[in-house]
Design an enzyme around this catalytic site. Structure first.
Site, mmCIF file in Angstrom:
data_model
loop_
_atom_site.group_PDB
_atom_site.id
_atom_site.type_symbol
_atom_site.label_atom_id
_atom_site.label_comp_id
_atom_site.label_asym_id
_atom_site.label_seq_id
_atom_site.Cartn_x
_atom_site.Cartn_y
_atom_site.Cartn_z
ATOM 1 N N SER A 37 0.793 -1.176 -0.158
ATOM 2 C CA SER A 37 -0.060 -0.011 -0.049
ATOM 3 C C SER A 37 1.119 0.942 0.102
ATOM 4 O O SER A 37 1.677 1.462 0.802
ATOM 5 C CB SER A 37 -0.608 0.125 0.866
ATOM 6 N N HIS A 68 -3.272 1.349 -4.793
ATOM 7 C CA HIS A 68 -2.276 -0.384 -5.043
ATOM 8 C C HIS A 68 -2.995 0.081 -6.820
ATOM 9 O O HIS A 68 -4.084 -0.195 -7.211
ATOM 10 C CB HIS A 68 -3.381 -1.133 -4.907
ATOM 11 N N HIS A 90 -5.848 -8.548 -1.517
ATOM 12 C CA HIS A 90 -6.002 -9.467 0.226
ATOM 13 C C HIS A 90 -6.539 -9.689 0.125
ATOM 14 O O HIS A 90 -8.372 -9.931 -0.472
ATOM 15 C CB HIS A 90 -5.745 -8.118 0.900
ATOM 16 N N TYR A 92 -9.250 -9.932 1.997
ATOM 17 C CA TYR A 92 -10.477 -9.121 2.914
ATOM 18 C C TYR A 92 -11.356 -8.368 1.541
ATOM 19 O O TYR A 92 -12.568 -8.751 1.608
ATOM 20 C CB TYR A 92 -10.286 -8.134 3.476
ATOM 21 N N GLU A 93 -10.474 -8.899 -0.074
ATOM 22 C CA GLU A 93 -11.199 -8.329 -0.698
ATOM 23 C C GLU A 93 -11.954 -9.516 -1.242
ATOM 24 O O GLU A 93 -12.415 -9.127 -2.458
ATOM 25 C CB GLU A 93 -10.247 -8.018 -1.813
ATOM 26 N N ALA A 120 3.178 -2.225 4.105
ATOM 27 C CA ALA A 120 2.836 -0.774 4.892
ATOM 28 C C ALA A 120 2.604 -2.018 5.873
ATOM 29 O O ALA A 120 1.285 -2.758 6.388
ATOM 30 C CB ALA A 120 1.955 -0.070 4.705
ATOM 31 N N MET A 221 -2.180 -6.633 6.260
ATOM 32 C CA MET A 221 -3.268 -7.542 6.113
ATOM 33 C C MET A 221 -2.955 -8.297 5.048
ATOM 34 O O MET A 221 -3.679 -8.558 3.871
ATOM 35 C CB MET A 221 -4.348 -7.090 5.693
ATOM 36 N N SER A 222 -1.630 -8.763 5.372
ATOM 37 C CA SER A 222 -1.027 -8.776 3.551
ATOM 38 C C SER A 222 0.502 -9.932 4.248
ATOM 39 O O SER A 222 0.225 -9.854 5.263
ATOM 40 C CB SER A 222 -0.794 -7.814 2.661
ATOM 41 N N ASN A 245 2.300 3.279 10.958
ATOM 42 C CA ASN A 245 1.666 4.035 11.741
ATOM 43 C C ASN A 245 2.053 3.094 12.907
ATOM 44 O O ASN A 245 2.310 2.533 13.293
ATOM 45 C CB ASN A 245 -0.045 4.211 11.719
ATOM 46 N N HIS A 259 -6.818 4.598 6.637
ATOM 47 C CA HIS A 259 -6.233 4.365 5.640
ATOM 48 C C HIS A 259 -5.261 5.607 5.031
ATOM 49 O O HIS A 259 -4.394 5.223 3.798
ATOM 50 C CB HIS A 259 -6.463 3.689 4.353
HETATM 51 N N1 HPA Z 1 -3.393 -2.532 11.247
HETATM 52 C C1 HPA Z 1 -3.184 -3.445 10.503
HETATM 53 N N2 HPA Z 1 -2.681 -3.467 9.067
HETATM 54 C C2 HPA Z 1 -2.066 -2.148 8.556
HETATM 55 C C3 HPA Z 1 -1.715 -1.029 9.634
HETATM 56 C C4 HPA Z 1 -2.318 -1.364 10.840
HETATM 57 O O1 HPA Z 1 -2.214 -0.810 12.002
HETATM 58 N N3 HPA Z 1 -1.073 -0.248 9.068
HETATM 59 C C5 HPA Z 1 -0.537 -0.643 7.831
HETATM 60 N N4 HPA Z 1 -2.060 -1.916 7.737
#
Ligand code: HPA
Length: 288
Positions: A37, A68, A90, A92-93, A120, A221-222, A245, A259
């Protein structure tokens, strides 16, 4: 061309997609890079590029997520041929894990021997700051551990072993090379364990504390499924998490995760990641 859910994921199936691509490029990379991402701009450094939107590659899953770009770029990075996935899909898609990891199988069928996975991630380790890069030393595939795993189902030994050993999932020599290159560049490369979740919701503060407790340093998530399939198929894997983050570990604080924040951090991380990738590729033979 659309995503098919009915196809059987056999070695011949992956080979036919790889052949489709090979017929359309003169490059023969053995290194693949998956851009997470916010990192699509990394592919702008590729020269003599052949580019295909995923929708134009038979059976390739198409990403629906902002940040993406959704295309395959095969070309040269500082003169070295590379296969670059500008974005990924991903779980979740709504796709199956076999579809999510299809590009990894196709890479292998094409002749890719080493894959560099970038993502990310949220920082769990309290010493991590947004903008840091973490070298993935190991992973916890939480989704896989509860039975959602791309290796479930019949196993064709032509693709890999039924019971793959994962004690060296992330290749030691590639990790050593990444650390050496980062030291030379003055990049303080963090090291740690990546926890793979399904998303798409960010974690609750209680979940963040749980992930820390079980040994996680960063979460996203990947990556975990791709690493698993790459290793299953005999590829070497290097993983780099950009910390976008800090995962929030207490309820009712003014902070929120978004996001947009993840994509914003990507802009800071791209030049750092690019320098690291270039440095790694320049000294590639040391990890051979
Ligand atoms: N949690 C899950 N997935 C993420 C995060 C997060 O804080 N930041 C970027 N992808």
């Amino acid at each position: 061309m659309s995503i098919s859910t009915e196809v059987s994921h056999t070695p011949a199936f992956y080979a036919s997609i790889a052949a489709h691509i090979a017929q359309r490029t003169r490059h023969r990379p053995t290194v693949g890079i998956v851009l997470g991402s916010g990192y699509s701009a990394l592919a702008d450094a590729i020269t003599e590029a052949d580019v295909w939107p995923y929708a134009e590659i038979p059976h390739f899953p198409v990403s629906t997520v902002e940040g993406h770009r959704g295309q395959l770029v095969i070309g040269l990075l500082d003169g070295r041929p590379v296969w670059v996935m500008q974005g990924r899909v991903h779980y979740y898609e709504g796709l199956s894990l076999q579809q999510v990891t299809l590009p990894i199988r196709v890479m292998r069928a094409f002749g890719i021997e080493t894959v560099i996975l970038t993502n990310a991630a949220g920082g769990l380790n309290p010493t991590f700051r947004p903008g840091d890069i973490m070298l993935i030393e190991d992973q916890i595939n939480l989704v896989g551990m509860i039975g959602h795993n791309p290796l479930m189902g019949p196993n064709d030994p032509a693709l890999g072993p039924r019971f793959p050993d994962l004690s060296t999932l992330y290749d030691r020599r590639l990790r050593e090379l990444a650390l050496a290159v980062a030291a030379d560049l003055g990049i303080a490369l963090r090291r740690g364990v990546y926890v793979g979740l399904a998303g798409p919701a960010f974690e609750t503060p209680a979940e963040v504390r749980f992930l820390r407790l079980i040994g996680g340093d960063a979460t996203g998530m990947s990556t975990t499924n791709e690493a698993l399939v790459a290793r299953h198929s005999g590829m070497r894997v290097l993983g780099l998490s950009g910390i976008s983050n800090v995962a929030i570990d207490a309820i009712d604080t003014p902070q929120q995760t978004s996001h947009e924040e993840v994509l914003e951090a990507g802009r800071i991380l791209v030049p750092r990641l690019l320098a690291l990738l270039r440095g790694i590729l320049a000294r590639w033979d040391e990890a051979g």
